[in-house]
Design an enzyme around this catalytic site. Structure first.
Site, short mmCIF file in Angstrom:
data_model
loop_
_atom_site.label_atom_id
_atom_site.label_comp_id
_atom_site.label_asym_id
_atom_site.label_seq_id
_atom_site.Cartn_x
_atom_site.Cartn_y
_atom_site.Cartn_z
N ASP A 27 42.95 22.54 -4.96
CA ASP A 27 42.53 21.38 -3.87
C ASP A 27 42.78 22.10 -2.61
OD1 ASP A 27 45.44 20.68 -2.50
OD2 ASP A 27 45.53 21.01 -4.63
N ASP A 72 44.22 20.90 0.02
CA ASP A 72 45.25 20.37 0.75
C ASP A 72 44.84 19.27 1.62
OD1 ASP A 72 48.07 20.04 0.95
OD2 ASP A 72 47.91 20.88 2.89
#
Ligand code: ADE
Length: 276
Positions: A214, A216
């Site tokens: 991901d 973040d």
């Protein structure tokens, strides 16, 4: 040639026992309590390996509650010489899109509540105080062998990156995420510390294969990290990491590790200050 035995610490979802042939389960206890789960002993490409699920096979141990000391102690006692740790983490850089694999070469410790040493003065634990140097944190020859094996198999991995390790279990705020970027972080996870520190204390050669799952939450546009997003990207890319392990491990066995193992064991011994 030194006989090697490779401990594989499987992060969230990266602990599939099917990668091991001739598996047997072994349950142990250590002076530090119980490891996260049973160890699974077996072979990958003829090399003896020991798989341990960092969060337990039911994924019931959050990062701050993993018994890192028991995990590392158990792998050492089992005779492991090396640890390859796998790790799902967030990306703090535009150049590391989700799905990337990174052979990290630095860490930035932002944990707050974890036991980072075996030498804690408690009875039944080894005596003294251990001042373990942290540079290089990750074993350079292991990193090199992993990078070369990946390159030979045309599996794209990134060479180097600093992983910020947070206490969790919550993810970071946007301010925190941006601060970690300013500090030089490239990835963000919750488990590399104290694992790497403890591995070094017992003289094990340790490297991390991190998978960015991901972004973040530092980007102004695009998805913010969530557990569902992590799992989704993870499941889409898990095969890549499992095939990488199957390629790396037989290559590791072709290397002569005698000197490297001796050096790490000497460092572990020399870093302990014994009581007068
Ligand atoms: N693990 C996976 N993604 C993460 C993130 N963004 N922060 C911390 N740990 C993670």
């Amino acid at each position: 040639m030194a006989q090697i035995k490779i401990g594989i610490i499987g992060g969230s979802g990266l602990d599939d026992p099917d990668i091991l042939k001739n598996r047997i389960e072994k349950s142990v206890s250590t002076p530090y309590g119980e490891p996260s789960d049973v160890m699974i002993l077996g072979e990958i490409g003829g090399v003896v390996c020991v798989l341990l699920a960092r969060h337990g096979r039911k994924h019931d141990k959050m990062p701050g509650n993993v018994n890192y000391r028991a995990n590392i102690w158990a792998l050492k006692e089992e005779g492991c010489t090396h640890i390859i740790a796998t790790n799902a983490c967030g990306s703090l850089r535009e150049t590391i899109p989700p799905g990337s694999l990174v052979i990290v070469d630095g860490f930035l410790d932002r944990t707050t509540k974890r036991q980072q040493t075996f030498y804690d003065g408690e009875s039944g634990h080894p005596p003294g105080v251990c001042h373990m140097p942290m540079e290089p944190a990750f074993h350079p020859l292991m990193r090199q062998v992993i990078l070369e094996a990946a390159c030979g198999a045309k599996i794209k991995v990134l060479n180097g990156g600093c992983i910020v390790v947070i206490e969790g279990p919550r993810y970071s705020s946007k301010m925190e995420s941006n601060m970690y970027r300013l500090l030089g972080g490239d990835l963000i996870g919750m488990t590399t510390v104290p694992e790497v520190v403890l591995a070094k204390e017992v003289g094990l050669l340790y490297a991390v294969i991190a998978m960015a799952t991901d972004w973040d939450c530092w980007r102004d546009s695009g998805e913010k990290v969530s557990h569902d997003a992590v799992l989704k990207v993870f499941q889409e890319n898990v095969k890549k990491i499992l095939s990488l392990l199957q390629i790396i491990i037989p290559k590791m066995a072709q290397e002569n590790w005698c000197e490297a193992i001796e050096e790490m064991q000497k460092l572990a011994k020399d870093s302990v200050v014994l009581p007068n």
